[in-house]
Design a protein around this motif. Structure first.
Motif, PDB file in Angstrom:
ATOM      1  N   ARG A  16       0.834  -1.208   0.000  1.00  2.00           N
ATOM      2  CA  ARG A  16       0.000   0.000   0.000  1.00  2.00           C
ATOM      3  C   ARG A  16       0.867   1.255   0.000  1.00  2.00           C
ATOM      4  O   ARG A  16       0.566   2.224  -0.700  1.00  2.00           O
ATOM      5  CB  ARG A  16      -0.960   0.001   1.191  1.00  2.00           C
ATOM      6  CG  ARG A  16      -2.196  -0.849   0.962  1.00  2.00           C
ATOM      7  CD  ARG A  16      -3.242  -0.603   2.024  1.00  2.00           C
ATOM      8  NE  ARG A  16      -2.781  -0.904   3.377  1.00  2.00           N
ATOM      9  CZ  ARG A  16      -2.808  -2.107   3.948  1.00  2.00           C
ATOM     10  NH1 ARG A  16      -3.285  -3.128   3.281  1.00  2.00           N
ATOM     11  NH2 ARG A  16      -2.371  -2.279   5.182  1.00  2.00           N
ATOM     12  N   ASP A  17       1.952   1.235   0.763  1.00  2.00           N
ATOM     13  CA  ASP A  17       2.869   2.381   0.784  1.00  2.00           C
ATOM     14  C   ASP A  17       3.478   2.620  -0.598  1.00  2.00           C
ATOM     15  O   ASP A  17       3.559   3.759  -1.062  1.00  2.00           O
ATOM     16  CB  ASP A  17       3.986   2.169   1.811  1.00  2.00           C
ATOM     17  CG  ASP A  17       3.510   2.283   3.247  1.00  2.00           C
ATOM     18  OD1 ASP A  17       2.389   2.785   3.472  1.00  2.00           O
ATOM     19  OD2 ASP A  17       4.278   1.873   4.144  1.00  2.00           O
ATOM     20  N   ILE A  18       3.878   1.550  -1.239  1.00  2.00           N
ATOM     21  CA  ILE A  18       4.471   1.667  -2.575  1.00  2.00           C
ATOM     22  C   ILE A  18       3.434   2.182  -3.574  1.00  2.00           C
ATOM     23  O   ILE A  18       3.739   3.045  -4.399  1.00  2.00           O
ATOM     24  CB  ILE A  18       5.060   0.315  -3.030  1.00  2.00           C
ATOM     25  CG1 ILE A  18       6.293  -0.019  -2.185  1.00  2.00           C
ATOM     26  CG2 ILE A  18       5.405   0.333  -4.513  1.00  2.00           C
ATOM     27  CD1 ILE A  18       6.810  -1.425  -2.372  1.00  2.00           C
ATOM     28  N   GLU A  19       2.217   1.668  -3.489  1.00  2.00           N
ATOM     29  CA  GLU A  19       1.158   2.131  -4.384  1.00  2.00           C
ATOM     30  C   GLU A  19       0.862   3.613  -4.151  1.00  2.00           C
ATOM     31  O   GLU A  19       0.678   4.371  -5.111  1.00  2.00           O
ATOM     32  CB  GLU A  19      -0.111   1.309  -4.179  1.00  2.00           C
ATOM     33  CG  GLU A  19      -0.022  -0.094  -4.717  1.00  2.00           C
ATOM     34  CD  GLU A  19      -1.234  -0.947  -4.362  1.00  2.00           C
ATOM     35  OE1 GLU A  19      -1.976  -0.594  -3.419  1.00  2.00           O
ATOM     36  OE2 GLU A  19      -1.441  -1.965  -5.032  1.00  2.00           O
ATOM     37  N   GLU A  20       0.841   4.030  -2.902  1.00  2.00           N
ATOM     38  CA  GLU A  20       0.585   5.433  -2.588  1.00  2.00           C
ATOM     39  C   GLU A  20       1.695   6.323  -3.139  1.00  2.00           C
ATOM     40  O   GLU A  20       1.431   7.367  -3.742  1.00  2.00           O
ATOM     41  CB  GLU A  20       0.464   5.620  -1.075  1.00  2.00           C
ATOM     42  CG  GLU A  20       0.084   7.025  -0.664  1.00  2.00           C
ATOM     43  CD  GLU A  20      -0.109   7.155   0.835  1.00  2.00           C
ATOM     44  OE1 GLU A  20       0.178   8.238   1.358  1.00  2.00           O
ATOM     45  OE2 GLU A  20      -0.524   6.162   1.468  1.00  2.00           O
ATOM     46  N   ARG A  21       2.933   5.919  -2.941  1.00  2.00           N
ATOM     47  CA  ARG A  21       4.069   6.682  -3.490  1.00  2.00           C
ATOM     48  C   ARG A  21       4.009   6.737  -5.009  1.00  2.00           C
ATOM     49  O   ARG A  21       4.271   7.770  -5.612  1.00  2.00           O
ATOM     50  CB  ARG A  21       5.388   6.055  -3.050  1.00  2.00           C
ATOM     51  CG  ARG A  21       5.931   6.708  -1.804  1.00  2.00           C
ATOM     52  CD  ARG A  21       7.336   6.230  -1.511  1.00  2.00           C
ATOM     53  NE  ARG A  21       7.206   5.284  -0.411  1.00  2.00           N
ATOM     54  CZ  ARG A  21       7.911   4.195  -0.230  1.00  2.00           C
ATOM     55  NH1 ARG A  21       8.865   3.883  -1.066  1.00  2.00           N
ATOM     56  NH2 ARG A  21       7.712   3.408   0.790  1.00  2.00           N
ATOM     57  N   SER A  22       3.641   5.617  -5.612  1.00  2.00           N
ATOM     58  CA  SER A  22       3.525   5.564  -7.069  1.00  2.00           C
ATOM     59  C   SER A  22       2.449   6.531  -7.561  1.00  2.00           C
ATOM     60  O   SER A  22       2.653   7.254  -8.538  1.00  2.00           O
ATOM     61  CB  SER A  22       3.204   4.146  -7.511  1.00  2.00           C
ATOM     62  OG  SER A  22       2.974   4.085  -8.892  1.00  2.00           O
ATOM     63  N   ASN A  23       1.321   6.566  -6.882  1.00  2.00           N
ATOM     64  CA  ASN A  23       0.245   7.482  -7.259  1.00  2.00           C
ATOM     65  C   ASN A  23       0.671   8.938  -7.088  1.00  2.00           C
ATOM     66  O   ASN A  23       0.356   9.786  -7.928  1.00  2.00           O
ATOM     67  CB  ASN A  23      -1.021   7.201  -6.451  1.00  2.00           C
ATOM     68  CG  ASN A  23      -1.710   5.927  -6.877  1.00  2.00           C
ATOM     69  OD1 ASN A  23      -1.568   5.496  -8.010  1.00  2.00           O
ATOM     70  ND2 ASN A  23      -2.447   5.324  -5.966  1.00  2.00           N
TER      71      ASN A  23
END
Length: 64
Positions: A16-23
């Motif tokens: 989730r952290d990686i997805e948030e950073r990606s977004n």
């Protein structure tokens, strides 16, 4: 929770952290792209005006 549940929970949080950073990065790139397009348009108009001014000055110099 046992060890495997902790492991999968931790992986889920990291994902989730990686997805948030990606977004966030994607949103920033969109903003940068929009800004570049706006600057290109603005500078294009300014350059066109400068070219027109230079032509007027050339004509005035020829008349002198």
């Amino acid at each position: 929770m046992n060890g495997s549940e902790d492991y999968f929970s931790e992986i889920g949080i990291k994902l989730r952290d990686i997805e948030e950073r990606s977004n966030l990065l994607k949103d920033r790139m969109v903003l940068i792209g929009q800004n570049l397009v706006e600057l290109k348009e603005k500078w294009g108009e300014e350059i066109a005006q400068i070219k027109a001014d230079v032509e007027v000055l050339k004509d005035e110099n020829k008349r002198m």
